[in-house]
Enzyme design. Structure first.
Site, PDB file in Angstrom:
ATOM      1  N   GLU A   8      30.666  40.354  42.870  1.00 19.17           N
ATOM      2  CA  GLU A   8      31.439  40.195  42.053  1.00 19.17           C
ATOM      3  C   GLU A   8      31.212  41.026  40.532  1.00 19.17           C
ATOM      4  O   GLU A   8      31.288  40.124  39.525  1.00 19.17           O
ATOM      5  CB  GLU A   8      31.254  37.770  41.455  1.00 19.17           C
ATOM      6  CG  GLU A   8      32.708  37.579  41.537  1.00 19.17           C
ATOM      7  CD  GLU A   8      32.961  35.784  40.938  1.00 19.17           C
ATOM      8  OE1 GLU A   8      32.384  35.293  41.700  1.00 19.17           O
ATOM      9  OE2 GLU A   8      33.407  36.174  39.511  1.00 19.17           O
ATOM     10  N   HIS A  10      34.092  43.505  38.382  1.00 21.78           N
ATOM     11  CA  HIS A  10      35.678  43.652  38.782  1.00 21.78           C
ATOM     12  C   HIS A  10      36.451  44.089  37.909  1.00 21.78           C
ATOM     13  O   HIS A  10      35.507  45.395  36.490  1.00 21.78           O
ATOM     14  CB  HIS A  10      36.754  41.821  37.635  1.00 21.78           C
ATOM     15  CG  HIS A  10      35.785  40.940  38.487  1.00 21.78           C
ATOM     16  ND1 HIS A  10      36.442  40.424  39.680  1.00 21.78           N
ATOM     17  CD2 HIS A  10      35.866  39.441  37.743  1.00 21.78           C
ATOM     18  CE1 HIS A  10      35.790  39.688  40.115  1.00 21.78           C
ATOM     19  NE2 HIS A  10      35.781  38.673  38.830  1.00 21.78           N
ATOM     20  N   PHE A  23      41.694  34.881  28.242  1.00 22.59           N
ATOM     21  CA  PHE A  23      40.001  34.365  28.528  1.00 22.59           C
ATOM     22  C   PHE A  23      39.494  34.776  27.949  1.00 22.59           C
ATOM     23  O   PHE A  23      38.690  34.265  28.072  1.00 22.59           O
ATOM     24  CB  PHE A  23      39.611  35.284  29.880  1.00 22.59           C
ATOM     25  CG  PHE A  23      40.526  34.250  31.491  1.00 22.59           C
ATOM     26  CD1 PHE A  23      40.902  32.978  31.276  1.00 22.59           C
ATOM     27  CD2 PHE A  23      41.443  35.135  32.072  1.00 22.59           C
ATOM     28  CE1 PHE A  23      41.223  32.606  33.269  1.00 22.59           C
ATOM     29  CE2 PHE A  23      42.338  34.243  33.422  1.00 22.59           C
ATOM     30  CZ  PHE A  23      42.191  33.518  33.795  1.00 22.59           C
ATOM     31  N   HIS A 164      37.411  33.729  45.156  1.00 26.19           N
ATOM     32  CA  HIS A 164      37.214  33.825  43.653  1.00 26.19           C
ATOM     33  C   HIS A 164      38.339  32.686  42.918  1.00 26.19           C
ATOM     34  O   HIS A 164      39.335  32.719  43.993  1.00 26.19           O
ATOM     35  CB  HIS A 164      37.552  35.326  43.290  1.00 26.19           C
ATOM     36  CG  HIS A 164      37.414  35.518  42.126  1.00 26.19           C
ATOM     37  ND1 HIS A 164      38.525  35.080  40.939  1.00 26.19           N
ATOM     38  CD2 HIS A 164      36.001  35.952  41.261  1.00 26.19           C
ATOM     39  CE1 HIS A 164      37.908  35.465  39.511  1.00 26.19           C
ATOM     40  NE2 HIS A 164      36.542  35.651  39.799  1.00 26.19           N
ATOM     41  N   ASP A 287      29.757  38.752  36.560  1.00 26.67           N
ATOM     42  CA  ASP A 287      31.139  38.554  36.782  1.00 26.67           C
ATOM     43  C   ASP A 287      31.663  39.531  35.782  1.00 26.67           C
ATOM     44  O   ASP A 287      32.308  38.951  35.639  1.00 26.67           O
ATOM     45  CB  ASP A 287      31.119  37.109  36.680  1.00 26.67           C
ATOM     46  CG  ASP A 287      32.374  36.839  36.610  1.00 26.67           C
ATOM     47  OD1 ASP A 287      33.636  37.723  37.273  1.00 26.67           O
ATOM     48  OD2 ASP A 287      33.216  35.380  36.557  1.00 26.67           O
TER      49      ASP A 287
HETATM   50 MN    MN Z   1      34.705  36.133  38.859  1.00 29.38          MN
END
Ligand code: MN
Length: 326
Positions: A8, A10, A23, A164, A287
């Protein structure tokens, strides 16, 4: 440990970058946007410094899923996938790819997945929750009947589908009114994604497609902790089943799901997940760039689990599931 693989991880293209603003506090946006747009520099240094051999990369969120026009969603997905393919080709031993898919239209999504897997060599798809179709208020979840052909094709291509998170739209988020801090990774992401996963289990998808494999991040979005209760509430009451699926939720969870450690670097939580889904179905992930690679790696490398399990979760489970050429 060295040789870790992350699932995961990105990146963004200029067209989707702004989806990730908000975020983090404004002061951090410069850093986060730099991390998202970087592919071959900063990212690799972080990987090298923390024993991470490979990232299977995916587009940021909600990106394609939040583009109501199916045509436009398809165009952005293809642009992101083409860009990603070029980046992976530069360092295929360090990067592999998940396809972004325009699930606003099941046929377009099927076509794009087939193109990505067969022509570009992608290892699966990563989709950011429900898709908005036609209007921003019209949200579709993938247990809906129009996705039958799409799931057929995912199973035939024999690639995993990573579900996701994304935030619910405002009209469906009344429970969070006045509490914006609950949105995103704090709570809303997990709730939204866990419910979507339960819908997929309940609709009978895995009776029809027993080989289908769904990946959930963030140590299973809370599901390992709740799985027993979902199947056993009011066990003294005989209740007729009110959904099409034939097996228990626990059986689907153990046969059709994998979970990753993305953004959830906690040994107590990992051990619960190991007891519920088993070490063979847990995969290391960070992540990045929303979490730090060093935070994930330092925790995982020293977590109190067996070395055999560390190797499986850190590397060999992913190599097997994604048929990685290592
Ligand atoms: Mn993520």
């Amino acid at each position: 440990m060295i040789g870790k693989i992350g699932l995961e991880e990105h990146f963004a293209i200029p067209e989707t970058l702004q989806d990730s603003a908000g975020f983090v506090p404004g002061d951090y946006w410069k850093e986060l946007s730099k991390r998202l747009l970087d592919m071959q520099d900063y990212r690799l240094r972080e990987m090298d410094a923390n024993g991470m051999e490979m990232m299977v990369l995916s587009l940021n969120a909600p990106a394609v899923q939040a583009i109501p026009s199916p045509h436009k969603a398809n165009e952005i997905a293809m642009r992101a996938n083409d860009f990603l393919a070029e980046q992976v080709a530069k360092r295929p031993t360090r990067f592999q790819a998940f396809a972004a898919l325009p699930l606003q239209d099941a046929d377009l999504a099927t076509r794009e997945l087939e193109r990505c897997v067969k022509q570009l060599g992608f290892k699966g798809a990563l989709v950011n929750g429900f898709s908005q179709v036609g209007t921003p208020e019209n949200c579709v979840y993938y247990d809906a009947p129009q996705f039958a052909g799409f799931w057929d094709s995912v199973e035939k291509l024999d690639v995993p589908f990573y579900l996701h998170p994304r935030n619910p739209i405002a009209a469906w988020a009344q429970i969070y009114d006045g509490h914006p801090w609950l949105m995103g990774p704090t709570w809303a992401f997990g709730q939204e994604t866990a419910v979507h996963a339960l819908r997929l289990m309940a609709c009978g998808l895995f009776d029809k497609h027993p080989k289908l494999q769904i990946v959930l991040g963030h140590m299973g979005e809370g599901l390992p902790y709740s799985m027993w209760r979902i199947d056993n509430r009011n066990a003294w009451v005989e209740t007729p089943k009110s959904y099409p699926a034939k097996k228990t939720f626990g059986e689907y969870f153990q046969n059709n799901f994998y979970i990753t450690t993305s953004g959830n670097f906690r040994t107590q939580t990992l051990i619960d997940a190991m007891l519920e889904i088993g070490a063979d179905r847990i995969l290391f992930s960070t992540d990045w760039p929303f979490e730090n690679v060093d935070h994930a790696a330092k925790w995982f490398d020293s977590a109190s689990i067996s070395e055999a399990d560390r190797l499986k979760i850190g590397r060999t489970n992913a190599a097997k599931l994604f048929k990685l050429d290592l």
